[in-house]
Enzyme design. Structure first.
Site: not given
Ligand code: HMG
Ligand code: MG
Length: 302
Positions: A15-16, A207, A249, A209, A240
């Protein structure tokens, strides 16, 4: 000094690690990687995320990957779910655990999930409730607990504030993340201390990096505090897409090597882990981002 006799690693490479890859990684490769990781003894694997495919295209095959895994008894498979839409899609794939992810800094919250910290908690609350009603364990990830790519240093108070919010909505375990790998041991210690005001020691993980090469030192100070659960990534994959400049990581191989040398049990076969790292590195056409893996692979060639 008492150190934990046993450590649990959560493998976040699929995933990450892979979320940040520019080149497409076919679902079959991800599935093979997961099979190799579980064969190496990993008992916790973060498989994918149910996020918007527009935001993170690499995770668009989430359901396909979940469906393609031959589950090994005793292994727990987790997925990231940022909202109810993601949770409902994830539920069909029967994850053992879901992960809601928030940030200790406002700017990163906006960049990563397009809402404020308070709004993210409001979004997570029904997700957490639905997951717990379905008997699915809920983990929370707290990003930017020592530094933020947009705001700079992050105070421990902000971490404590977020940990309190997570606890308040029923999150069962939190990961203290150094998203951009800027943390050094005492800063990480303060972030962990702030978290431990809200969560039991057994419900907190690290966690880290490894952008600045501090992740093993940060792991060590966490161990000295009694923390015994860590997220690591095979071959040091990771980053990310919304944290520019952040690299992978801490490599699972580096952590397993260190812990084995300290007599701390992980249940992981380093040799098979090396093979898993070599497999994905070969696919990505680069060397594993792990000093221990490189040293051990070089020794194999002698
Ligand atoms: P948004 O644009 O504000 O969402 O995004 P929305 O609710 O306004 O919806 C907009 C569109 O997105 C719609 O589609 C929804 O259907 C779709 P459209 O009508 O435009 O075709 N949508 C989705 N589609 C699939 N799955 C969903 C979903 N939700 C909405 N769940 C949202 C908000 C949170 C969805 C967006 O910002 C997003 O997906 N962000 C993800 C970012 C991400 O994955 N980052 C990496 C992971 S975090 C990380 O790596 C950190 C970690 O490792 C710890 C660390 O190291 O810090 C965990
Ligand atoms: Mg991370």
């Amino acid at each position: 000094m008492t150190l934990p006799p046993r450590v649990k690693l959560v493998e976040v490479g699929p995933r990450d690690g892979l979320q940040n890859e520019k080149q497409p990684v076919p679902a079959a490769i991800k599935i093979e990687l997961i099979h190799r990781l579980q064969a190496a003894g990993l008992q916790e694997i973060e498989v994918t995320s149910f996020v918007s495919p527009k935001w993170v295209p690499q995770m668009a095959d989430n359901a396909q990957v979940m469906a393609g895994i031959t589950r090994k008894p005793g292994v727990r498979y987790s997925v990231l779910t940022p909202n109810l839409q993601g949770f409902e899609a994830a539920l069909k794939c029967q994850p053992d655990e879901i992960v809601v992810f928030a940030s200790a800094s406002e700017a990163f919250s906006q960049k990563n999930i397009n809402c404020s910290i308070a709004e993210s908690i409001e979004r997570f609350a029904p997700v957490v409730q639905a997951a717990r009603e379905a008997g699915i364990h809920v983990r929370g990830a707290m990003s930017c607990t020592v530094g933020c790519p947009y705001e700079g240093e992050v105070a421990p108070q902000q971490v404590g504030y977020l940990a309190g919010l997570m606890k308040g909505i029923g999150v069962q375990h939190v990961g203290v993340a150094d998203t951009i790998g800027v943390g050094t041991p005492l800063k990480v210690q303060r972030a962990l201390e702030a978290t431990l005001k809200h969560f039991d020691l057994n419900d907190v993980s690290g966690h880290f990096h490894d952008t600045y090469g501090q992740a093993l030192a940060n792991t060590l100070i966490s161990l000295q505090m009694g923390v015994w659960q860590f997220d690591t990534s095979v071959a040091g994959l990771g980053g990310c897409p919304y944290a520019k400049g952040a690299t992978g990581n801490v490599a699972s191989e580096d952590v397993v090597y260190m812990l084995a040398g300290m007599g701390i049990d992980t249940g992981i076969d380093l040799d098979q882990l090396l093979d898993a790292g070599a497999f994905i590195s070969e696919f990505l056409q680069r060397k594993p981002n792990s000093r221990a893996a490189m040293a051990l692979l070089n020794r194999r060639g002698l």
